[in-house]
Design a protein around this motif. Structure first.
Motif, PDB file in Angstrom:
ATOM      1  N   THR A  31       0.381  -1.087  -0.071  1.00 37.75           N
ATOM      2  CA  THR A  31      -0.019   0.299  -0.276  1.00 37.75           C
ATOM      3  C   THR A  31       0.540   1.490  -0.101  1.00 37.75           C
ATOM      4  OG1 THR A  31      -1.695  -1.434   1.363  1.00 37.75           O
ATOM      5  CG2 THR A  31      -1.953   0.976   1.620  1.00 37.75           C
ATOM      6  N   LEU A  32       1.638   1.575   1.023  1.00 40.43           N
ATOM      7  CA  LEU A  32       2.891   2.541   0.789  1.00 40.43           C
ATOM      8  C   LEU A  32       3.082   2.897  -0.138  1.00 40.43           C
ATOM      9  CD1 LEU A  32       3.473   2.224   4.534  1.00 40.43           C
ATOM     10  CD2 LEU A  32       3.015   3.688   3.245  1.00 40.43           C
ATOM     11  N   ASP A  90       2.954   1.793  -3.165  1.00 40.38           N
ATOM     12  CA  ASP A  90       1.737   1.820  -4.577  1.00 40.38           C
ATOM     13  C   ASP A  90       1.399   3.717  -4.200  1.00 40.38           C
ATOM     14  OD1 ASP A  90       1.515  -0.559  -5.226  1.00 40.38           O
ATOM     15  OD2 ASP A  90      -0.878  -0.844  -4.124  1.00 40.38           O
ATOM     16  N   LYS A  91       1.202   4.204  -2.727  1.00 42.53           N
ATOM     17  CA  LYS A  91       0.767   5.486  -2.829  1.00 42.53           C
ATOM     18  C   LYS A  91       1.991   6.153  -2.931  1.00 42.53           C
ATOM     19  CE  LYS A  91      -0.909   8.125   1.176  1.00 42.53           C
ATOM     20  NZ  LYS A  91      -1.413   8.210   2.447  1.00 42.53           N
ATOM     21  N   ARG A  92       3.252   5.874  -2.787  1.00 40.47           N
ATOM     22  CA  ARG A  92       4.292   6.387  -3.461  1.00 40.47           C
ATOM     23  C   ARG A  92       4.437   7.248  -5.036  1.00 40.47           C
ATOM     24  NH1 ARG A  92      10.435   4.506  -0.762  1.00 40.47           N
ATOM     25  NH2 ARG A  92      10.012   2.426  -2.794  1.00 40.47           N
ATOM     26  N   GLU A 106       2.526   7.210  -6.630  1.00 41.02           N
ATOM     27  CA  GLU A 106       1.542   7.522  -7.256  1.00 41.02           C
ATOM     28  C   GLU A 106       1.632   8.970  -6.790  1.00 41.02           C
ATOM     29  OE1 GLU A 106      -2.332   6.665  -4.829  1.00 41.02           O
ATOM     30  OE2 GLU A 106      -2.793   5.115  -6.362  1.00 41.02           O
ATOM     31  N   GLU A 107       2.285   9.398  -5.257  1.00 44.90           N
ATOM     32  CA  GLU A 107       2.926  10.841  -5.530  1.00 44.90           C
ATOM     33  C   GLU A 107       4.448  10.434  -6.474  1.00 44.90           C
ATOM     34  OE1 GLU A 107       3.395  11.487  -0.840  1.00 44.90           O
ATOM     35  OE2 GLU A 107       1.656  10.997  -0.183  1.00 44.90           O
TER      36      GLU A 107
END
Length: 338
Positions: A134-135, A137-139, A141-142
């Motif tokens: 999750t992290l 994927d979020k990274r 995205e960011e």
């Protein structure tokens, strides 16, 4: 992004530690199962010996035929010794089996505990992997957003540079011209000097500074020439206005860049910033407002529609002091005319 990277590093370390614990626990499980198998074989071996011994005693009747033992003894003492020996052997065999069974049960419990621990570690591993994914994927995205932001920032910087270049272009062309008037050169120098603090693009600011210097040199040459021809310097500094508007003026503060990309400012002796309706006053126009000063129409606003202007001030107190007033706005020059 930095805090997320720290969190990812923590989860990665946690996952590594968890994997090491799983490997160590699996080794302990294997060792325990090996030990249990060893005890099982020992129990079977001892049980086999005990069974053989009991069968032999049963066949010979020694298990309950004390008369046979008595008749086979040389005396009472021998009888008691044989009987005690038989009972002791049976007791020790039973004790050995019991001890092995106890060890086996203890190892079985240990194995169950280790299996449960291993299951919990694997569950924790799954949860940690899910959190890490999750992290990550979020990274990603960011990072994608950051990349997009940089592209938009570069595009905006290009637009700002183009706007600022356009704002100084008239003054630059005046100074570059072959025979400008003294008034035109003075106005060009004044414009570049007023705009310079508001310009954010380094190359455009450097160009403005360069032409301020060139303009001063040209003005000195013009004045020297006028002094020789007329005996005194020119003092033609009259100002003419294109048109005027009666408007309602409000006040605002804050913000980093205007709609043209300039830094907003209020400079009573220089060039200030105002927000206008571009359908009424073109962006980039130079204006004069009595009681406020000379300004550039460099900003817009959702509430600035029609004959309303918003005057920039450097503090909230100044805004409150101005309030809302009816003013006359004079157009000094339209875009590309100053």
């Amino acid at each position: 992004m930095a805090s997320m990277n720290i969190e990812i590093d923590k989860l990665t370390k946690k996952l590594d530690d968890n994997n090491k614990n799983i490997i160590e626990t699996e080794k302990q499980i294997d060792a325990t199962e090996t030990k249990m198998e060893q005890y099982r074989k020992e129990i079977e071996s001892n049980q086999s010996v005990l069974d053989s011994r009991l069968r032999g005693m049963y066949k010979s009747g020694l298990d309950k035929n004390y008369l046979a033992i008595l008749l086979g003894s040389s005396g009472l003492t021998d009888f008691l010794n044989k009987l005690s020996a038989i009972e002791k052997v049976v007791s020790l065999d039973k004790q050995l089996i019991d001890e092995l069974n106890s060890k086996k049960e203890a190892l079985s419990k240990t194995a169950n505990d280790l299996n449960k621990k291993n299951e919990n570690l694997k569950i924790l591993k799954k949860e940690t992997e899910a959190s890490l994914k999750t992290l990550n994927d979020k990274r990603q995205e960011e990072q994608a957003l950051a990349t997009q932001f940089e592209k938009e920032k570069e595009a905006l910087a290009a637009v700002i540079e183009a706007n600022e270049t356009k704002l100084i272009s008239h003054s630059v062309s005046v100074i570059d011209s072959a025979s400008p008037s003294e008034a035109d050169v003075r106005n060009a120098i004044s414009t570049l000097t007023s705009l310079s603090p508001q310009i954010s693009t380094a190359s455009v600011k450097a160009k403005a500074q360069k032409y301020i210097g060139l303009g001063k040199d040209k003005l000195s040459a013009i004045l020297a020439s006028a002094t020789i021809s007329r005996g005194q310097p020119s003092t033609n500094t009259s100002v003419q206005y294109k048109t005027s508007y009666t408007m309602s003026a409000t006040a605002y503060t804050g913000g980093v860049f205007t709609a043209l990309g300039l830094k907003p400012t209020h400079s009573p002796e220089g060039l200030s910033t105002i927000a206008v309706d571009p359908n009424v006053i073109p962006l980039g126009s130079k204006v004069f407002i009595p009681g406020y000063g000379t300004a550039i129409a460099a900003d817009t606003g959702g509430a600035i529609v029609g004959n309303i202007v918003d005057l920039y001030f450097n503090s909230l107190d100044e805004c409150n002091s101005w309030g809302r007033r009816n003013i006359t706005l004079y157009i000094v020059a339209y875009p590309n005319e100053w």
